[in-house]
Design an enzyme around this catalytic site. Sequence first.
Site, short mmCIF file in Angstrom:
data_model
loop_
_atom_site.label_atom_id
_atom_site.label_comp_id
_atom_site.label_asym_id
_atom_site.label_seq_id
_atom_site.Cartn_x
_atom_site.Cartn_y
_atom_site.Cartn_z
N TYR A 22 0.84 -1.19 0.00
CA TYR A 22 0.00 0.00 0.00
C TYR A 22 0.87 1.24 0.00
O TYR A 22 2.04 1.21 0.38
CB TYR A 22 -0.96 0.01 1.20
CG TYR A 22 -0.30 -0.19 2.54
CD1 TYR A 22 0.06 0.90 3.32
CD2 TYR A 22 -0.07 -1.47 3.04
CE1 TYR A 22 0.66 0.73 4.56
CE2 TYR A 22 0.52 -1.65 4.28
CZ TYR A 22 0.87 -0.55 5.03
OH TYR A 22 1.46 -0.73 6.27
N TYR A 24 0.75 5.39 1.08
CA TYR A 24 0.07 6.48 1.78
C TYR A 24 0.01 7.71 0.88
O TYR A 24 0.77 7.84 -0.08
CB TYR A 24 0.81 6.83 3.08
CG TYR A 24 0.69 5.78 4.14
CD1 TYR A 24 -0.54 5.49 4.72
CD2 TYR A 24 1.80 5.06 4.57
CE1 TYR A 24 -0.66 4.51 5.70
CE2 TYR A 24 1.70 4.09 5.56
CZ TYR A 24 0.46 3.83 6.12
OH TYR A 24 0.35 2.86 7.09
N TYR A 30 4.60 0.81 1.71
CA TYR A 30 4.88 -0.27 2.65
C TYR A 30 4.43 -1.60 2.07
O TYR A 30 3.46 -1.67 1.32
CB TYR A 30 4.12 -0.05 3.97
CG TYR A 30 4.71 0.99 4.88
CD1 TYR A 30 5.28 0.63 6.09
CD2 TYR A 30 4.70 2.34 4.54
CE1 TYR A 30 5.81 1.59 6.94
CE2 TYR A 30 5.23 3.30 5.38
CZ TYR A 30 5.78 2.91 6.59
OH TYR A 30 6.30 3.85 7.42
N ARG A 52 13.84 0.03 5.51
CA ARG A 52 13.71 -0.62 6.82
C ARG A 52 12.92 -1.92 6.64
O ARG A 52 11.89 -1.95 5.98
CB ARG A 52 12.97 0.33 7.77
CG ARG A 52 12.69 -0.21 9.13
CD ARG A 52 12.01 0.89 9.97
NE ARG A 52 11.45 0.35 11.18
CZ ARG A 52 12.16 -0.04 12.23
NH1 ARG A 52 13.47 0.06 12.21
NH2 ARG A 52 11.57 -0.53 13.30
N GLU A 89 7.29 -0.83 18.55
CA GLU A 89 8.56 -1.32 18.02
C GLU A 89 9.69 -1.14 19.03
O GLU A 89 9.58 -0.31 19.94
CB GLU A 89 8.88 -0.56 16.73
CG GLU A 89 7.82 -0.76 15.67
CD GLU A 89 8.08 0.01 14.40
OE1 GLU A 89 9.01 0.84 14.35
OE2 GLU A 89 7.33 -0.23 13.44
#
Length: 172
Positions: A22, A24, A30, A52, A89
């Site tokens: 997807y 944003y 991501y 990342r 996280e």
Amino acid sequence: MLQPFEEPVSDLSGLLGKHIIYTYSNGWEYEMYYKNSDTVDYKVRSGSVGGRIVKGQKVSIRQLQTALPSQNVEASESEMSSYMISWVEPTGTSVVQVLNLNRREVRTVILFPDWVVKEPLKTVCFQNEHLDLMRRYRDQGPTYPIHPKIMLGRLHFIEHCTLDNEHVINPH
């Protein structure tokens, strides 16, 4: 009778095993894999922390419904395909994601600690190989102020994979 803070059991069968990509509205892309009922793997494909990669992130997942079961109201198929996923996280970043598979949309709130906003590139790595370092950065801070980021995204890829598949998100 539910105890305080106890959630009803959710039907996660429509989400578990899903591999999605997807983007944003700010352009951040991501890739996410809902590995099982309490774990996700993901890759940040673009954005301030593009590159990342995280495997084995523990999460809490609930199916969202507009009506509680005791109200005898049938939820629509669109509502039944909505899920809330949340996690914290090792960096200290907190995430809450609301995913609607039928509408192909994701709404996310990310609460970034101050150190991540000031030095995002420190988090761009295959995190699993640097967990102690991420915790050290988190503990050194600064944590505050927290920087909330509210985002809306559109899913442009959805596939179903087997559960606990270590090859969906590849760190190399």
